[in-house]
Design a protein around this motif. Structure first.
Motif, mmCIF file in Angstrom:
data_model
loop_
_atom_site.group_PDB
_atom_site.id
_atom_site.type_symbol
_atom_site.label_atom_id
_atom_site.label_comp_id
_atom_site.label_asym_id
_atom_site.label_seq_id
_atom_site.Cartn_x
_atom_site.Cartn_y
_atom_site.Cartn_z
ATOM 1 N N VAL A 291 -39.672 65.501 -25.377
ATOM 2 C CA VAL A 291 -38.196 65.365 -25.781
ATOM 3 C C VAL A 291 -37.302 64.396 -25.337
ATOM 4 O O VAL A 291 -37.227 63.368 -25.978
ATOM 5 C CB VAL A 291 -37.427 66.629 -25.641
ATOM 6 N N PRO A 292 -37.032 64.447 -23.836
ATOM 7 C CA PRO A 292 -36.338 63.075 -23.222
ATOM 8 C C PRO A 292 -36.933 61.943 -23.523
ATOM 9 O O PRO A 292 -36.233 60.684 -23.728
ATOM 10 C CB PRO A 292 -36.214 63.474 -21.750
ATOM 11 N N ALA A 293 -38.265 61.815 -23.410
ATOM 12 C CA ALA A 293 -39.021 60.366 -23.659
ATOM 13 C C ALA A 293 -38.795 59.852 -25.100
ATOM 14 O O ALA A 293 -38.267 58.643 -25.231
ATOM 15 C CB ALA A 293 -40.356 60.560 -23.273
ATOM 16 N N PHE A 294 -38.903 60.767 -26.192
ATOM 17 C CA PHE A 294 -38.497 60.451 -27.544
ATOM 18 C C PHE A 294 -37.151 59.914 -27.719
ATOM 19 O O PHE A 294 -36.555 59.034 -28.347
ATOM 20 C CB PHE A 294 -38.976 61.305 -28.403
ATOM 21 N N VAL A 295 -36.238 60.878 -27.077
ATOM 22 C CA VAL A 295 -34.444 60.657 -27.395
ATOM 23 C C VAL A 295 -34.408 59.168 -26.483
ATOM 24 O O VAL A 295 -33.602 58.452 -27.228
ATOM 25 C CB VAL A 295 -33.808 61.673 -26.833
ATOM 26 N N LEU A 296 -34.812 59.072 -25.203
ATOM 27 C CA LEU A 296 -34.510 57.707 -24.649
ATOM 28 C C LEU A 296 -35.126 56.612 -25.464
ATOM 29 O O LEU A 296 -34.537 55.658 -25.449
ATOM 30 C CB LEU A 296 -35.016 57.751 -23.246
ATOM 31 N N SER A 297 -36.297 56.743 -25.895
ATOM 32 C CA SER A 297 -37.150 55.638 -26.606
ATOM 33 C C SER A 297 -36.097 55.015 -27.757
ATOM 34 O O SER A 297 -36.503 53.810 -28.042
ATOM 35 C CB SER A 297 -38.323 55.649 -27.045
ATOM 36 N N THR A 298 -35.502 55.764 -28.429
ATOM 37 C CA THR A 298 -34.713 55.289 -29.571
ATOM 38 C C THR A 298 -33.755 54.249 -29.316
ATOM 39 O O THR A 298 -33.360 53.551 -29.994
ATOM 40 C CB THR A 298 -33.834 56.328 -30.340
ATOM 41 N N THR A 299 -33.162 54.509 -28.056
ATOM 42 C CA THR A 299 -32.403 53.219 -27.556
ATOM 43 C C THR A 299 -32.875 52.290 -26.736
ATOM 44 O O THR A 299 -32.571 51.244 -26.647
ATOM 45 C CB THR A 299 -31.111 53.960 -26.875
ATOM 46 N N LEU A 300 -33.952 52.730 -25.880
ATOM 47 C CA LEU A 300 -34.459 51.813 -24.767
ATOM 48 C C LEU A 300 -35.202 50.715 -25.457
ATOM 49 O O LEU A 300 -35.482 49.805 -25.011
ATOM 50 C CB LEU A 300 -35.199 52.811 -24.018
ATOM 51 N N ALA A 301 -36.167 51.157 -26.560
ATOM 52 C CA ALA A 301 -37.152 50.564 -27.126
ATOM 53 C C ALA A 301 -36.667 49.137 -27.671
ATOM 54 O O ALA A 301 -36.787 47.988 -26.891
ATOM 55 C CB ALA A 301 -38.165 51.024 -28.061
ATOM 56 N N PRO A 302 -35.414 49.269 -28.377
ATOM 57 C CA PRO A 302 -34.922 47.842 -28.928
ATOM 58 C C PRO A 302 -34.000 47.301 -28.115
ATOM 59 O O PRO A 302 -34.007 46.009 -28.105
ATOM 60 C CB PRO A 302 -33.974 48.351 -29.984
ATOM 61 N N ALA A 303 -33.333 47.945 -27.039
ATOM 62 C CA ALA A 303 -32.293 47.363 -26.083
ATOM 63 C C ALA A 303 -33.062 46.618 -24.860
ATOM 64 O O ALA A 303 -32.774 45.714 -24.401
ATOM 65 C CB ALA A 303 -31.138 48.357 -25.773
ATOM 66 N N VAL A 304 -33.776 47.468 -24.510
ATOM 67 C CA VAL A 304 -34.505 46.721 -23.033
ATOM 68 C C VAL A 304 -36.148 46.955 -23.378
ATOM 69 O O VAL A 304 -36.692 48.201 -22.740
ATOM 70 C CB VAL A 304 -34.364 47.827 -21.889
ATOM 71 N N PRO A 305 -36.683 46.324 -24.084
ATOM 72 C CA PRO A 305 -38.230 46.605 -24.412
ATOM 73 C C PRO A 305 -39.076 46.487 -23.027
ATOM 74 O O PRO A 305 -40.163 47.443 -23.053
ATOM 75 C CB PRO A 305 -38.655 45.322 -25.280
ATOM 76 N N LEU A 306 -38.983 45.683 -22.342
ATOM 77 C CA LEU A 306 -39.740 45.794 -20.894
ATOM 78 C C LEU A 306 -39.657 47.116 -20.150
ATOM 79 O O LEU A 306 -40.700 47.653 -19.695
ATOM 80 C CB LEU A 306 -39.404 44.611 -20.064
ATOM 81 N N LEU A 307 -38.607 47.428 -20.212
ATOM 82 C CA LEU A 307 -38.458 49.074 -19.634
ATOM 83 C C LEU A 307 -39.284 50.099 -20.230
ATOM 84 O O LEU A 307 -39.834 51.097 -19.504
ATOM 85 C CB LEU A 307 -36.881 49.380 -19.535
ATOM 86 N N TYR A 308 -38.711 49.997 -21.773
ATOM 87 C CA TYR A 308 -39.609 50.964 -22.525
ATOM 88 C C TYR A 308 -41.391 50.821 -22.317
ATOM 89 O O TYR A 308 -41.962 51.733 -22.401
ATOM 90 C CB TYR A 308 -39.282 50.598 -23.954
ATOM 91 N N ALA A 309 -41.729 49.631 -22.310
ATOM 92 C CA ALA A 309 -43.280 49.358 -21.996
ATOM 93 C C ALA A 309 -43.587 49.966 -20.750
ATOM 94 O O ALA A 309 -44.907 50.459 -20.572
ATOM 95 C CB ALA A 309 -43.653 47.744 -21.789
ATOM 96 N N ALA A 310 -42.854 49.949 -19.662
ATOM 97 C CA ALA A 310 -43.065 50.508 -18.228
ATOM 98 C C ALA A 310 -43.298 51.809 -18.196
ATOM 99 O O ALA A 310 -43.976 52.462 -17.334
ATOM 100 C CB ALA A 310 -42.017 49.844 -17.326
ATOM 101 N N PHE A 311 -42.458 52.781 -19.298
ATOM 102 C CA PHE A 311 -42.616 54.200 -19.333
ATOM 103 C C PHE A 311 -43.565 54.429 -20.305
ATOM 104 O O PHE A 311 -43.724 55.839 -20.715
ATOM 105 C CB PHE A 311 -41.411 54.789 -19.015
ATOM 106 N N ALA A 312 -44.118 53.978 -21.213
ATOM 107 C CA ALA A 312 -44.772 54.062 -22.259
ATOM 108 C C ALA A 312 -46.031 55.075 -22.247
ATOM 109 O O ALA A 312 -46.446 55.852 -22.793
ATOM 110 C CB ALA A 312 -45.321 52.993 -23.056
ATOM 111 N N GLY A 313 -46.564 54.887 -20.825
ATOM 112 C CA GLY A 313 -47.666 55.814 -20.397
ATOM 113 C C GLY A 313 -47.369 57.423 -20.286
ATOM 114 O O GLY A 313 -48.301 58.240 -20.385
#
Length: 198
Positions: free
Chosen positions: A25-47
């Protein structure tokens, strides 16, 4: 044809799927803002998304348990996160990514390298596909290289952690009687199969 699936196996998948759903749940919620704003950080926790489905397959060693747990996790996130029903598709896609390499081998082997190869084979094309949607293709060259590299490394780390947790759970005996036996080839077996039959 009637499928004979033990109730305990279904309940174990439900428990893993429910726990996965709440953890994601927190990963999904965080990804809505993190993916477009800081894609590299999103890629780092995609696993993070692959961890629970690796646990289910590595622990239970049964066909379909990755998809079943991912469906349950997706249903929970469809209700509790902004992604809604698309969370089900995301979880199923990642569950399939973990399960397909094992299915190709007809679930005869659950060796760690199969999980790692499957994760890398999924993460790289997915990262390349998602780059234009997140605007990474307009970033400096180093960032365009870093994004898929981080995505692959993150998924490999997720597999490593999932396998580690599965081994720890297996030692507790929680999956005793549910697991498909692992066939280990001995040197004597290999020698016997190589020698001609009289």
């Amino acid at each position: 044809m009637r499928l004979n699936v033990p109730t305990r196996l279904l309940l174990t998948c439900a428990a893993i799927g429910a726990a996965a759903g709440l953890v994601l749940v927190p990963a999904f919620v965080l990804s809505t803002t993190l993916a477009p704003a800081v894609p590299l950080l999103y890629a780092a926790f995609a696993g993070v998304w692959s961890i629970p489905f690796v646990i289910a397959l590595a622990l239970l060693r049964q066909p379909g348990v990755g998809l079943l747990t991912s469906l349950i996790a997706g249903l929970i996130n469809a209700v509790l996160t902004p992604q809604g029903p698309s969370a089900i598709l995301t979880c199923l896609m990642i569950g399939a990514m973990v399960e397909i390499p094992l299915a190709i081998g007809l679930y005869r082997s659950f060796r760690p390298w199969i999980f790692y190869v499957g994760a890398a084979a999924f993460a790289l094309p997915y990262a390349l596909y998602s780059m234009p949607f997140l605007g990474v293709d307009r970033f400096p060259l180093w960032a365009q290289i870093a994004y898929p590299v981080l995505s692959v490394l993150s998924n490999l780390a997720g597999v490593w952690l999932g396998l580690l947790i599965a081994r720890r759970l297996e030692r507790t005996g929680v999956a005793r009687g549910l697991q498909r036996p692992v066939r280990r080839i001995r040197a004597t077996d290999a020698a016997a199969s190589a020698s001609p039959v009289a």
